[in-house]
Design a protein around this motif. Structure first.
Motif, PDB file in Angstrom:
ATOM      1  N   ASP A 138     -19.001   5.344   3.040  1.00 14.74           N
ATOM      2  CA  ASP A 138     -18.412   4.300   4.052  1.00 14.74           C
ATOM      3  C   ASP A 138     -19.567   3.695   4.808  1.00 14.74           C
TER       4      ASP A 138
ATOM      5  N   HIS B 149     -18.619  -0.268   1.968  1.00 15.53           N
ATOM      6  CA  HIS B 149     -18.178  -1.623   2.376  1.00 15.53           C
ATOM      7  C   HIS B 149     -19.294  -2.549   1.981  1.00 15.53           C
TER       8      HIS B 149
ATOM      9  N   GLU C  46      -8.700  -1.494   4.558  1.00 11.91           N
ATOM     10  CA  GLU C  46      -8.290  -0.266   5.196  1.00 11.91           C
ATOM     11  C   GLU C  46      -7.152  -0.947   5.945  1.00 11.91           C
TER      12      GLU C  46
ATOM     13  N   HIS D  40      -8.724   7.965   3.463  1.00  6.46           N
ATOM     14  CA  HIS D  40     -10.264   7.833   3.704  1.00  6.46           C
ATOM     15  C   HIS D  40     -10.901   8.670   4.753  1.00  6.46           C
TER      16      HIS D  40
ATOM     17  N   HIS E   6     -15.652   5.365  -1.419  1.00  5.53           N
ATOM     18  CA  HIS E   6     -15.380   4.321  -0.477  1.00  5.53           C
ATOM     19  C   HIS E   6     -16.358   3.697   0.410  1.00  5.53           C
TER      20      HIS E   6
HETATM   21 ZN   LIG Z   1     -14.698   2.448   5.608  1.00  7.97          ZN
END
Ligand SMILES: [Zn+2]
Ligand SMILES: [Zn+2]
Length: 282
Positions: A232, A9, A123, A190, A7
């Motif tokens: 993350d 971005h 998300e 997550h 996970h």
């Molecule tokens: Zn995230």
């Protein structure tokens, strides 16, 4: 050993974009999951649905580039619960119009998922901080709608949730059962708190844990390999304290040496669990 970031971005406008994958690959990465940001992380002006659409278009292009350089990459786009607060507080939208926008965005995303362009929706979930009740209600409606699409189109879901330990897991399980989703491994908690992991696994779900030393030192030492690891990474220079995806392999190796973890353990976390949740192998 090959390493996965389950996970992260990506932001090709303000951040590094697919170049993250280049660095990750040269440090032992094989798989990364890029989750959408919020449109205002990309663009200075906000044009409602159109801004989400444009952001996802950029994101999908970056995922393609990442795949092309040899990192197995999936793209996931959602409607983050924090967006709801931002849209009401900063953009001055009414709660009901935010709900309509959120539903339109995840409908669009679910169609991309149906066509195989996105891998899932995320998300979505609930705010992890105190906010107005009507805003949590909006989050919940959007989450339940996402579950319906997940059922219809076999999409993955990345959930961002409050932290009420195993109660959060049990409440979500009620929703997922109601939506009749059979493949619960595609439903991901997550940023899961270590104390939730056993319940998440027992009920058949997947989880990603935040790849900071404090969390990794605990989970790698005291739990069976029932989770995936995430950076993350926001890919936005405005965020100061971050974990970089390409730092994960070194961190994991160091900690595993300290605890004398077996090769099998690391293989389970970085490869088997990715295969189990995403259906993707090196
Ligand atoms: Zn995230
Ligand atoms: Zn999150």
């Amino acid at each position: 050993m090959k390493f996965a970031d389950a996970h992260s971005h990506i932001n090709p406008i303000k951040g590094m974009g697919y170049k993250i994958s280049e660095k990750f690959k040269s440090n032992g990465g094989w798989f990364i999951s890029y989750v959408s940001a919020s449109p205002w992380d990309y663009f200075d002006d906000f044009n409602g649905f159109e801004s989400y659409r444009k952001m996802i278009e950029y994101q999908i292009k970056e995922c393609k580039k990442s795949n092309e350089i040899g990192i197995k990459t999936v793209c996931i786009a959602g409607f983050h619960p924090e967006d709801i607060d931002f849209l009401i507080d900063k953009i001055k939208m009414s709660p009901s119009s935010v709900l309509n926008l959120g539903l339109k965005v995840i409908e669009y995303e679910s169609n991309l998922c149906k066509d195989g362009i996105l891998y899932g929706i995320g998300e979505v979930g609930r705010q992890h901080y105190k906010t107005m009740p009507e805003r949590v209600a909006i989050s919940q409606i959007i989450l339940e709608k996402a579950f319906e699409y997940a059922k219809d189109y076999d999409c993955m879901i990345h959930m961002h949730l409050e932290n009420a330990d195993i109660d959060t897991v049990k409440i979500i399980d009620y929703n997922v059962n109601k939506a009749n989703i059979n493949n619960k491994r595609k439903i991901v908690f997550h940023h899961a708190k270590p104390s939730m992991l056993i319940e998440i696994n027992n009920l058949g779900y997947s989880s990603t844990v935040y790849g900071i030393d404090e969390v990794l030192n605990f989970v790698l030492y005291s739990l069976p390999p029932i989770f995936m690891i995430e950076s993350d990474f926001p890919d936005n220079p405005a965020y100061k304290k971050v974990v970089y995806p390409w730092e994960l392999p070194t961190k994991i190796v160091e900690i595993s040496k300290k605890f004398n973890l077996s090769e099998e353990y690391l293989y389970k976390v970085n490869i088997d669990n990715i295969k189990q949740s995403y259906g993707i192998e090196p």
